[in-house]
Design a protein around this motif. Structure first.
Motif, PDB file in Angstrom:
ATOM      1  N   ASN A  70       0.845  -1.194   0.000  1.00  0.00           N
ATOM      2  CA  ASN A  70       0.000   0.000   0.000  1.00  0.00           C
ATOM      3  C   ASN A  70       0.880   1.244   0.000  1.00  0.00           C
ATOM      4  OD1 ASN A  70      -2.337   1.584   0.125  1.00  0.00           O
ATOM      5  ND2 ASN A  70      -2.330   1.592   2.372  1.00  0.00           N
ATOM      6  N   GLY A  71       1.909   1.212  -0.863  1.00  0.00           N
ATOM      7  CA  GLY A  71       2.867   2.304  -0.857  1.00  0.00           C
ATOM      8  C   GLY A  71       3.854   2.124   0.282  1.00  0.00           C
ATOM      9  N   PHE A  72       4.640   3.155   0.562  1.00  0.00           N
ATOM     10  CA  PHE A  72       5.677   3.088   1.589  1.00  0.00           C
ATOM     11  C   PHE A  72       5.027   3.133   2.975  1.00  0.00           C
ATOM     12  CE2 PHE A  72       8.984   4.613   4.407  1.00  0.00           C
ATOM     13  CZ  PHE A  72      10.134   4.002   3.941  1.00  0.00           C
ATOM     14  N   GLN A  73       4.913   1.962   3.600  1.00  0.00           N
ATOM     15  CA  GLN A  73       4.304   1.849   4.930  1.00  0.00           C
ATOM     16  C   GLN A  73       5.248   1.108   5.878  1.00  0.00           C
ATOM     17  OE1 GLN A  73       1.633   3.460   5.662  1.00  0.00           O
ATOM     18  NE2 GLN A  73       1.017   4.029   3.589  1.00  0.00           N
ATOM     19  N   LYS A  74       6.495   1.552   5.868  1.00  0.00           N
ATOM     20  CA  LYS A  74       7.512   0.898   6.695  1.00  0.00           C
ATOM     21  C   LYS A  74       7.181   0.973   8.179  1.00  0.00           C
ATOM     22  CE  LYS A  74      12.500   0.898   7.576  1.00  0.00           C
ATOM     23  NZ  LYS A  74      13.800   1.544   7.272  1.00  0.00           N
ATOM     24  N   SER A  75       6.650   2.106   8.623  1.00  0.00           N
ATOM     25  CA  SER A  75       6.313   2.245  10.048  1.00  0.00           C
ATOM     26  C   SER A  75       5.302   1.190  10.476  1.00  0.00           C
ATOM     27  CB  SER A  75       5.756   3.647  10.327  1.00  0.00           C
ATOM     28  OG  SER A  75       6.721   4.637  10.081  1.00  0.00           O
ATOM     29  N   GLU A  76       4.319   0.954   9.627  1.00  0.00           N
ATOM     30  CA  GLU A  76       3.271  -0.018   9.955  1.00  0.00           C
ATOM     31  C   GLU A  76       3.826  -1.436  10.016  1.00  0.00           C
ATOM     32  OE1 GLU A  76      -0.873  -1.740   7.994  1.00  0.00           O
ATOM     33  OE2 GLU A  76      -0.182   0.281   7.451  1.00  0.00           O
ATOM     34  N   ILE A  77       4.640  -1.825   9.033  1.00  0.00           N
ATOM     35  CA  ILE A  77       5.156  -3.197   9.040  1.00  0.00           C
ATOM     36  C   ILE A  77       6.172  -3.410  10.158  1.00  0.00           C
ATOM     37  CG2 ILE A  77       7.070  -2.890   7.404  1.00  0.00           C
ATOM     38  CD1 ILE A  77       4.592  -5.876   7.626  1.00  0.00           C
ATOM     39  N   LEU A  78       6.904  -2.358  10.527  1.00  0.00           N
ATOM     40  CA  LEU A  78       7.823  -2.489  11.656  1.00  0.00           C
ATOM     41  C   LEU A  78       7.068  -2.710  12.961  1.00  0.00           C
ATOM     42  CD1 LEU A  78      10.550   0.205  10.859  1.00  0.00           C
ATOM     43  CD2 LEU A  78      10.812  -2.282  10.793  1.00  0.00           C
ATOM     44  N   ASN A  79       5.930  -2.050  13.112  1.00  0.00           N
ATOM     45  CA  ASN A  79       5.113  -2.274  14.305  1.00  0.00           C
ATOM     46  C   ASN A  79       4.612  -3.714  14.358  1.00  0.00           C
ATOM     47  OD1 ASN A  79       5.378   0.263  15.427  1.00  0.00           O
ATOM     48  ND2 ASN A  79       3.511   1.083  14.509  1.00  0.00           N
ATOM     49  N   LYS A  80       4.211  -4.245  13.213  1.00  0.00           N
ATOM     50  CA  LYS A  80       3.762  -5.645  13.159  1.00  0.00           C
ATOM     51  C   LYS A  80       4.919  -6.591  13.478  1.00  0.00           C
ATOM     52  CE  LYS A  80       0.059  -4.677   9.850  1.00  0.00           C
ATOM     53  NZ  LYS A  80      -0.417  -4.770   8.446  1.00  0.00           N
TER      54      LYS A  80
END
Length: 273
Positions: A70-80
């Motif tokens: 979904n575009g650059f969502q590094k913060s979200e995947i790092l939280n996961k």
């Protein structure tokens, strides 16, 4: 299976060649009590196939955490990925950074209650990055300054990072004017501290989202410790199509607010409020 003492989170996105070099580096570590969590920001199925095959080549536990692109969502995947960690201590790096064989050992050596560790990286030009093979990582050629210079790395004082001895690295860590910050390519801290500030702010795309996490840790009372000349990784060059001024400016405003408000907990992190 015994619970590991440390977790290494590696971020990636559709970059198998660089991710493979990074993972080979972690299979060569002198300190072995860690698991690997791959934070995959929506890579295609080829990355999953590669990771599944790589798991069979190592005794290090590897957990692949993926979400839809979904575009650059590094913060979200790092939280996961943080939630997937099974240890109390978390080391973070990127899938374009080859760790020296003592990378994890150095983070474990210097970890301390009430602190996070701030490492650095050594940026290589693209031609040198491509010249490094898996065998060169296994034989440590890529951490030989002479070998790197012969393959296009420019001469620089920063090359001291690559092969500093114990006394030299302590001295360089002490005199460096660079302040300790949370750097996504090379940082570590206690999972409980990161959860206390609610992880990464998921409003933030490229540009300083790692630093903002560190700034909230400092507001919490956690101090940064400088290990930029101790825990060494080589940063492989590549295009950054996700980099744009709009994202950088938005993130700068969020960081400014974090500093001025002395914010500790982001309502846009792991727990949504």
């Amino acid at each position: 299976m015994k619970q590991p003492a440390n977790s290494v989170i590696i971020s990636t996105y559709n970059a198998i060649d660089w991710l493979e070099k990074t993972l080979v580096g972690f299979t060569m570590q002198t300190y072995r009590d860690f698991e690997i969590i791959i934070a995959d920001d929506g890579s295609k199925s080829e990355t999953k196939d590669f990771i599944d095959a790589f798991k069979l080549k190592t005794d290090i536990a590897i957990i692949h955490v993926w979400h839809k692109d979904n575009g650059f969502q590094k913060s979200e995947i790092l939280n996961k990925a943080l939630l997937a960690c099974t240890s109390d201590y978390v080391i973070m790096t990127d899938g374009d950074c080859i760790p020296r064989k003592d990378f994890v050992e150095q983070h474990v050596k210097y970890k301390e209650t009430g602190y996070f560790l701030s490492g650095g990286y050594h940026m290589l030009p693209l031609s040198t990055s491509k010249a490094i093979s898996n065998k060169d990582i296994e034989q440590e050629n890529c951490f030989d300054v002479k070998w790197l210079l012969e393959r296009g790395m420019p001469k620089s004082f920063k090359n001291n990072k690559i092969d500093s001895g114990a006394l030299q690295e302590k001295f360089l860590n002490f005199i460096t004017p660079t302040k300790p910050t949370w750097n996504g390519h090379n940082a570590s801290g206690w999972k409980k501290d990161i959860l206390a500030v609610n992880g990464f702010d998921e409003r933030m795309q490229y540009g300083g989202q790692d630093r903002e996490l560190g700034e909230r840790l400092v507001n919490l009372g956690i101090k940064g410790k400088q290990i930029r000349y101790s825990a060494i990784c080589l940063h492989l060059d590549h295009p950054r199509g996700y980099k744009n001024q709009e994202s950088i400016s938005k993130n700068r405003a969020i960081r400014d607010a974090t500093k001025s408000d002395k914010s500790i907990f982001t309502p846009y992190g792991i727990v949504k409020k």
